[in-house]
Motif scaffolding. Structure first.
Motif, PDB file in Angstrom:
ATOM      1  N   UNK A  24       8.692  47.241 120.741  1.00  0.00           N
ATOM      2  CA  UNK A  24       9.246  48.832 119.480  1.00  0.00           C
ATOM      3  C   UNK A  24       9.818  48.822 119.575  1.00  0.00           C
ATOM      4  N   UNK A  25      10.478  47.728 120.363  1.00  0.00           N
ATOM      5  CA  UNK A  25      12.827  47.697 120.312  1.00  0.00           C
ATOM      6  C   UNK A  25      12.975  46.774 119.179  1.00  0.00           C
ATOM      7  N   UNK A  26      12.190  45.776 118.270  1.00  0.00           N
ATOM      8  CA  UNK A  26      12.033  45.010 117.562  1.00  0.00           C
ATOM      9  C   UNK A  26      12.800  45.658 116.698  1.00  0.00           C
ATOM     10  N   UNK A  27      12.614  47.073 116.394  1.00  0.00           N
ATOM     11  CA  UNK A  27      12.576  47.860 114.753  1.00  0.00           C
ATOM     12  C   UNK A  27      13.667  47.681 114.732  1.00  0.00           C
ATOM     13  N   UNK A  28      13.486  48.480 113.280  1.00  0.00           N
ATOM     14  CA  UNK A  28      14.932  48.332 112.997  1.00  0.00           C
ATOM     15  C   UNK A  28      16.010  49.321 113.089  1.00  0.00           C
ATOM     16  N   UNK A  29      17.282  49.185 113.711  1.00  0.00           N
ATOM     17  CA  UNK A  29      17.914  50.643 114.514  1.00  0.00           C
ATOM     18  C   UNK A  29      17.996  50.598 115.651  1.00  0.00           C
ATOM     19  N   UNK A  30      16.484  50.330 116.009  1.00  0.00           N
ATOM     20  CA  UNK A  30      16.202  50.495 117.490  1.00  0.00           C
ATOM     21  C   UNK A  30      17.267  49.842 119.122  1.00  0.00           C
ATOM     22  N   UNK A  31      17.407  51.460 119.560  1.00  0.00           N
ATOM     23  CA  UNK A  31      18.710  51.146 120.292  1.00  0.00           C
ATOM     24  C   UNK A  31      18.240  52.069 122.136  1.00  0.00           C
ATOM     25  N   UNK A  32      18.170  51.019 122.305  1.00  0.00           N
ATOM     26  CA  UNK A  32      17.245  51.074 124.001  1.00  0.00           C
ATOM     27  C   UNK A  32      18.282  51.703 124.937  1.00  0.00           C
ATOM     28  N   UNK A  33      17.333  52.292 125.365  1.00  0.00           N
ATOM     29  CA  UNK A  33      17.654  53.393 126.377  1.00  0.00           C
ATOM     30  C   UNK A  33      17.959  52.977 127.547  1.00  0.00           C
ATOM     31  N   UNK A  34      18.555  53.925 129.029  1.00  0.00           N
ATOM     32  CA  UNK A  34      18.952  53.771 129.753  1.00  0.00           C
ATOM     33  C   UNK A  34      18.479  54.732 130.958  1.00  0.00           C
ATOM     34  N   UNK A  35      18.550  54.122 132.254  1.00  0.00           N
ATOM     35  CA  UNK A  35      18.079  54.744 133.575  1.00  0.00           C
ATOM     36  C   UNK A  35      16.905  55.679 133.752  1.00  0.00           C
ATOM     37  N   UNK A  36      16.515  56.028 133.948  1.00  0.00           N
ATOM     38  CA  UNK A  36      14.323  56.070 134.071  1.00  0.00           C
ATOM     39  C   UNK A  36      13.750  55.445 132.839  1.00  0.00           C
TER      40      UNK A  36
END
Length: 385
Positions: A24-36
């Motif tokens: 789903x990180x390939x979806x438009x506008x996706x910004x990956x979370x960090x940490x947990x």
């Protein structure tokens, strides 16, 4: 929810390998979370709009970094009942529950969301918990008729509010849909928070979706930041955020949904009963309404201080924080029990001092519910009234 999708066999390509980002990180506008929450999207470009869409039941949140454990066999329910805090021995197919695994002193070791389909008990857990919990359960099987397996490679967890239609797996004819009971006090539970509860309308659920269906799932997406904001506003504890090595259920008002106070013995039960009936939890969960004028959002672990006579006194720490679409900047924090519940606090965040107003969740007087009369001291003279 769809009910006719079987659990697919795990084959190469069904899910990302360890350390690979969610599709789903390939979806438009996706910004990956960090940490947990690394590995899934924090947001897709507009966290505030995503909150509104999520709570309205028009979007789903990718939780595919979570773990899934299956427990099969005729002893599965009575076994889990005997070793955890909730009464689950009589769970019916399709029924959801939540339970805690405690150590001997009542401290929380694992938090588990449960759904049973009549053949298998499915455990939904934080991804970081999966291996440790599975290993502990394997050691505790003894001669019982149960089989355990890590099913994270077959099933992805998807969160939603309302009745969003998702291709929910149903390997035994019952949808693997966990419905959160946080909106009410579960049977055998207890609520320390007083008055109207912030989670009364928390209509949240998690569906287990086959990985083959998950990648191509055609549903609007909300990031995990949206879910976190809604969870914090509902005072809903999360294992990966609110729990540390000292946490007991009472501090987080978790007796509300995950502890049955009148079931049989289990590890840690003595502490649960003693604190609830005779004592007080040493710390308490509080929601903080933060001054957002400096646009500083605290991070987990930031100190919460009470200013007295011009001196900072550390009384606790932030466990999670978010910007809510209606409430603004908010946080959950665990503070010392006797912290003045009406005092203005300060959070020290990234070198800044953020003013914080408390909203009471667990009151300082939580516990001591047995109302045992106080006995006079040995040798004391009792005068007639």
């Amino acid at each position: 929810m769809s009910t006719d999708v079987p659990v697919s066999a795990a084959v190469p390509g069904d899910q990302p390998a360890a350390g690979i980002r969610s599709p789903w990180l390939s979806r438009a506008g996706a910004v990956e979370a960090t940490g947990i929450d690394a590995g899934i999207a924090a947001h897709y470009g507009d966290p505030v709009r995503e909150q509104r869409e999520l709570v309205a039941g028009r979007a789903a949140v990718d939780l595919s970094n979570r773990g899934v454990i299956s427990v099969t066999g005729p002893d599965r329910l009575t076994w889990i009942d005997s070793i955890t805090s909730q009464s689950v021995a009589r769970m019916q197919p399709g029924e959801s529950s939540e339970t805690l695994l405690l150590d001997q002193t009542g401290r929380i070791e694992h938090a588990v969301r449960l759904v049973d389909d009549g053949v298998t008990l499915w455990m939904l857990v934080e991804g970081s918990e999966t291996a440790a919990l599975l290993g502990w359960l394997e050691r505790m099987r003894f001669m019982l008729r149960v089989e355990l397996a890590d099913r994270s490679a077959e099933l992805a967890t998807v969160g939603a509010f309302g009745d969003l239609d998702l291709p929910t797996a149903a390997p035994n004819g019952v949808p693997l849909l966990w419905r959160d009971s946080w909106s009410h006090v579960a049977e055998g539970g207890w609520q320390y928070s007083q008055g109207e509860h912030a989670g009364a309308e928390f209509d949240y659920s998690e569906a287990l979706v086959p990985w083959a269906e998950f990648d191509a799932l055609d549903v609007p997406a909300a990031g995990v930041l949206a879910l976190e904001a809604l969870r914090i506003a509902a005072w809903r504890p999360r294992f990966a955020s609110e729990v540390d090595e000292r946490s007991i259920p009472h501090e987080l008002d978790w007796l509300r949904s995950a502890v049955h106070l009148s079931k049989g013995c289990y590890r840690g039960q003595e502490t649960v009963a003693k604190v609830h009936n005779l004592g007080h939890p040493p710390r308490r969960l509080v929601m903080l309404h933060l001054d957002g004028s400096d646009a500083v959002l605290p991070a987990a672990g930031d100190e919460v201080v009470l200013v007295a006579d011009g001196v900072d006194k550390v009384v606790g720490s932030v466990t999670s924080a978010a910007r809510h679409h209606e409430l603004g900047s908010i946080a959950l924090a665990v503070v010392k029990r006797m912290t003045d519940p009406v005092a203005e606090l300060v959070v020290v965040a990234d070198g800044a001092r953020v003013a914080a107003a408390q909203e009471l969740i667990v009151p300082p007087g939580a516990g001591a519910e047995a109302n045992v009369p106080r006995l006079p001291r040995l040798g004391a003279v009792t005068r007639p009234r």
